[in-house]
Design an enzyme around this catalytic site. Structure first.
Site, PDB file in Angstrom:
ATOM      1  N   ASP A  52       0.844  -1.200   0.000  1.00  0.00           N
ATOM      2  CA  ASP A  52       0.000   0.000   0.000  1.00  0.00           C
ATOM      3  C   ASP A  52       0.883   1.255   0.000  1.00  0.00           C
ATOM      4  O   ASP A  52       0.611   2.230  -0.694  1.00  0.00           O
ATOM      5  CB  ASP A  52      -0.914  -0.017   1.232  1.00  0.00           C
ATOM      6  CG  ASP A  52      -1.673  -1.331   1.342  1.00  0.00           C
ATOM      7  OD1 ASP A  52      -2.480  -1.610   0.449  1.00  0.00           O
ATOM      8  OD2 ASP A  52      -1.427  -2.098   2.292  1.00  0.00           O
ATOM      9  N   HIS A  95      -4.942  -3.335   5.897  1.00  0.00           N
ATOM     10  CA  HIS A  95      -4.749  -3.608   4.455  1.00  0.00           C
ATOM     11  C   HIS A  95      -6.124  -3.966   3.875  1.00  0.00           C
ATOM     12  O   HIS A  95      -6.427  -5.129   3.627  1.00  0.00           O
ATOM     13  CB  HIS A  95      -3.738  -4.747   4.287  1.00  0.00           C
ATOM     14  CG  HIS A  95      -3.520  -5.152   2.857  1.00  0.00           C
ATOM     15  ND1 HIS A  95      -3.047  -4.291   1.894  1.00  0.00           N
ATOM     16  CD2 HIS A  95      -3.731  -6.335   2.225  1.00  0.00           C
ATOM     17  CE1 HIS A  95      -2.973  -4.917   0.741  1.00  0.00           C
ATOM     18  NE2 HIS A  95      -3.386  -6.158   0.905  1.00  0.00           N
TER      19      HIS A  95
HETATM   20  P1  NAD Z   1      -1.797 -18.455  -4.765  1.00  0.00           P
HETATM   21  O1  NAD Z   1      -3.158 -19.068  -4.726  1.00  0.00           O
HETATM   22  O2  NAD Z   1      -1.102 -18.308  -6.055  1.00  0.00           O
HETATM   23  O3  NAD Z   1      -0.835 -19.276  -3.800  1.00  0.00           O
HETATM   24  C1  NAD Z   1      -1.179 -19.563  -2.490  1.00  0.00           C
HETATM   25  C2  NAD Z   1      -0.491 -20.845  -2.125  1.00  0.00           C
HETATM   26  O4  NAD Z   1      -0.675 -21.046  -0.735  1.00  0.00           O
HETATM   27  C3  NAD Z   1      -1.053 -22.084  -2.840  1.00  0.00           C
HETATM   28  O5  NAD Z   1      -0.007 -22.759  -3.508  1.00  0.00           O
HETATM   29  C4  NAD Z   1      -1.641 -22.906  -1.692  1.00  0.00           C
HETATM   30  O6  NAD Z   1      -1.519 -24.306  -1.903  1.00  0.00           O
HETATM   31  C5  NAD Z   1      -0.779 -22.425  -0.523  1.00  0.00           C
HETATM   32  N1  NAD Z   1      -1.334 -22.682   0.801  1.00  0.00           N
HETATM   33  C6  NAD Z   1      -2.634 -22.679   1.204  1.00  0.00           C
HETATM   34  N2  NAD Z   1      -2.723 -23.035   2.490  1.00  0.00           N
HETATM   35  C7  NAD Z   1      -1.473 -23.258   2.942  1.00  0.00           C
HETATM   36  C8  NAD Z   1      -0.915 -23.677   4.170  1.00  0.00           C
HETATM   37  N3  NAD Z   1      -1.696 -23.950   5.229  1.00  0.00           N
HETATM   38  N4  NAD Z   1       0.426 -23.814   4.267  1.00  0.00           N
HETATM   39  C9  NAD Z   1       1.212 -23.569   3.219  1.00  0.00           C
HETATM   40  N5  NAD Z   1       0.754 -23.186   2.000  1.00  0.00           N
HETATM   41  C10 NAD Z   1      -0.572 -23.034   1.865  1.00  0.00           C
HETATM   42  O7  NAD Z   1      -1.924 -17.047  -4.005  1.00  0.00           O
HETATM   43  P2  NAD Z   1      -0.906 -15.802  -4.055  1.00  0.00           P
HETATM   44  O8  NAD Z   1      -1.262 -14.944  -5.217  1.00  0.00           O
HETATM   45  O9  NAD Z   1       0.484 -16.281  -3.895  1.00  0.00           O
HETATM   46  O10 NAD Z   1      -1.410 -15.001  -2.750  1.00  0.00           O
HETATM   47  C11 NAD Z   1      -1.235 -15.550  -1.465  1.00  0.00           C
HETATM   48  C12 NAD Z   1      -1.932 -14.680  -0.421  1.00  0.00           C
HETATM   49  O11 NAD Z   1      -1.338 -13.385  -0.364  1.00  0.00           O
HETATM   50  C13 NAD Z   1      -3.415 -14.427  -0.689  1.00  0.00           C
HETATM   51  O12 NAD Z   1      -4.140 -14.523   0.541  1.00  0.00           O
HETATM   52  C14 NAD Z   1      -3.440 -13.008  -1.216  1.00  0.00           C
HETATM   53  O13 NAD Z   1      -4.691 -12.394  -1.027  1.00  0.00           O
HETATM   54  C15 NAD Z   1      -2.375 -12.396  -0.351  1.00  0.00           C
HETATM   55  N6  NAD Z   1      -1.824 -11.126  -0.806  1.00  0.00           N
HETATM   56  C16 NAD Z   1      -1.524 -10.196   0.134  1.00  0.00           C
HETATM   57  C17 NAD Z   1      -0.960  -8.985  -0.235  1.00  0.00           C
HETATM   58  C18 NAD Z   1      -0.613  -7.936   0.790  1.00  0.00           C
HETATM   59  O14 NAD Z   1      -0.223  -6.827   0.402  1.00  0.00           O
HETATM   60  N7  NAD Z   1      -0.723  -8.187   2.074  1.00  0.00           N
HETATM   61  C19 NAD Z   1      -0.698  -8.718  -1.589  1.00  0.00           C
HETATM   62  C20 NAD Z   1      -1.011  -9.698  -2.529  1.00  0.00           C
HETATM   63  C21 NAD Z   1      -1.591 -10.904  -2.125  1.00  0.00           C
HETATM   64  C1  LMR Z   2      -3.456  -6.575  -2.940  1.00  0.00           C
HETATM   65  O1  LMR Z   2      -3.578  -5.565  -2.259  1.00  0.00           O
HETATM   66  O2  LMR Z   2      -3.117  -6.533  -4.142  1.00  0.00           O
HETATM   67  C2  LMR Z   2      -3.700  -7.916  -2.312  1.00  0.00           C
HETATM   68  O3  LMR Z   2      -4.068  -7.794  -0.971  1.00  0.00           O
HETATM   69  C3  LMR Z   2      -4.646  -8.747  -3.085  1.00  0.00           C
HETATM   70  C4  LMR Z   2      -6.071  -8.264  -2.917  1.00  0.00           C
HETATM   71  O4  LMR Z   2      -6.919  -9.089  -2.589  1.00  0.00           O
HETATM   72  O5  LMR Z   2      -6.328  -7.090  -3.110  1.00  0.00           O
END
Ligand code: NAD
Ligand code: LMR
Length: 317
Positions: free
Chosen positions: A155, A183
């Site tokens: 952010d 967030h």
């Molecule tokens: P993705 O679906 O590509 O990958 C997630 C992975 O996590 C999958 O491979 C899944 O099998 C694995 N997983 C699920 N449960 C698990 C567990 N208990 N232990 C280990 N691995 C596990 O998703 P992504 O695009 O990599 O995003 C992951 C997370 O990050 C999502 O919740 C997304 O919303 C979040 N995210 C947060 C931010 C932020 O700024 N905070 C930014 C982008 C994404």
């Molecule tokens: C983001 O901010 O890009 C991530 O948290 C993914 C989402 O769900 O917005």
């Protein structure tokens, strides 16, 4: 040698993050032992990621382990990126993910409590990140709360880049920016104290409240809409920035860090809240900033949202 854990290792964010860690972008020249944690169904895909990582022949990587056993993964861990969780789809809010993802962070918090190294640094990326960090910390009562952070640097980076674009300056020239709160859509990207090359930033109030604040706050949804999937490389890059600054310090520059409140700015103690902070090996919230009524109201909206999420999270225990 540092043992680093990345969860969700077969996923989109990890596919970018692992290479940046392995290249020394987070821990500098220190050799790393990488542990990739996945769920059983995704172990084969995680093995594939590990094979590619090995094929990159990166000089700092001493070992790569892939496991679906959280206790084994976190045993002796000095840093952990808790990425593994379901991303939201179009039309969902990040808070909607609490039911699907919250329990993951109980199990992982317990495993961190059982075996992580003293001084472990845990950065929660999986959504809803602030409350998942709250959950993981609650499940790890022997680990000091300040070892659990949530990612709001994305952010911050979005706000920095959008403000720089609006002013026609380089993003790196912008300092003293903060994104307060959660967030989520309630987050408050605040440019009250911002400077560019040391001079105060001045923008049109209508642009600030009508365009900038909502666009930064809803950028995650905009990416999902345009890209069809949630942000990945920019999230990994922000996680690199956050952990690097936590370990190596910020030399006085402000970063946005979501960390457990100690009551700063009236935020309930324990809520994982985005604050302005500087780092020198540990985070120090920038204190003593004067807040006007509008700033206070926006911060309060985030406190209320996080209080509500924490009440739901408490029921998972
Ligand atoms: P993705 O679906 O590509 O990958 C997630 C992975 O996590 C999958 O491979 C899944 O099998 C694995 N997983 C699920 N449960 C698990 C567990 N208990 N232990 C280990 N691995 C596990 O998703 P992504 O695009 O990599 O995003 C992951 C997370 O990050 C999502 O919740 C997304 O919303 C979040 N995210 C947060 C931010 C932020 O700024 N905070 C930014 C982008 C994404
Ligand atoms: C983001 O901010 O890009 C991530 O948290 C993914 C989402 O769900 O917005």
């Amino acid at each position: 040698m540092a043992k680093i854990v990345v969860t969700g290792a077969a996923g989109n964010i990890a596919y970018s993050l692992l290479w940046r860690i392995a290249a020394g972008d987070v821990f500098g020249d220190e050799p790393v032992e990488l542990t990739l944690l996945e769920i059983p169904d995704a172990m084969r895909a995680a093995e594939g990621t590990a094979m590619e990582l090995a094929d990159s022949a990166l000089p700092l990587v001493r070992s790569i382990d892939v496991t679906d056993d959280a206790k084994k993964a976190f045993d002796g861990a000095e840093a952990a990126f808790l990425v593994g969780a379901k991303p939201r789809g179009k039309g969902e809010s990040r808070a909607d993910m609490l039911a699907a993802n919250g329990r993951i962070f109980i199990a992982q918090g317990e495993a961190i409590n059982a075996g992580a190294a003293d001084g472990v640094r845990v950065l929660v990326v999986g959504n809803p990140a602030n409350t998942n960090a709250y959950i993981a910390s609650k499940a790890a009562p022997d680990v000091p709360k300040d070892r659990f952070n949530a990612l709001m640097r994305l952010d911050h980076n979005r706000a920095q880049s959008m403000l720089a674009g609006h002013l026609g300056v380089a993003p790196a020239s912008i300092e003293r920016l903060v994104v307060w709160g959660n967030h989520s859509d309630t987050q408050f990207p605040d440019i009250t104290y911002a400077t560019t090359d040391g001079a105060p930033v001045e923008v049109d109030r209508e642009w600030y409240t009508g365009e900038f604040i909502p666009r930064v706050a809803k950028r995650g949804a905009e990416i999902i809409d345009v890209r069809g999937k949630s942000s990945a490389a920019s999230a990994a890059s922000a996680a690199v920035d956050h952990m690097r600054d936590w370990v190596q310090g910020t030399s006085g520059r402000w970063a946005t860090v979501a960390l457990p409140s100690s009551g700063e700015y009236g935020v309930d103690e324990g809520l994982v809240f985005g604050f302005p902070a500087t780092g020198d090996g540990q985070w120090r919230v920038v204190e003593g900033l004067e807040l006007d009524d509008d700033q206070r109201a926006r911060i309060t909206a985030n406190v209320e949202a996080l209080r509500a999420e924490a009440a739901i999270a408490d029921k998972l225990f």
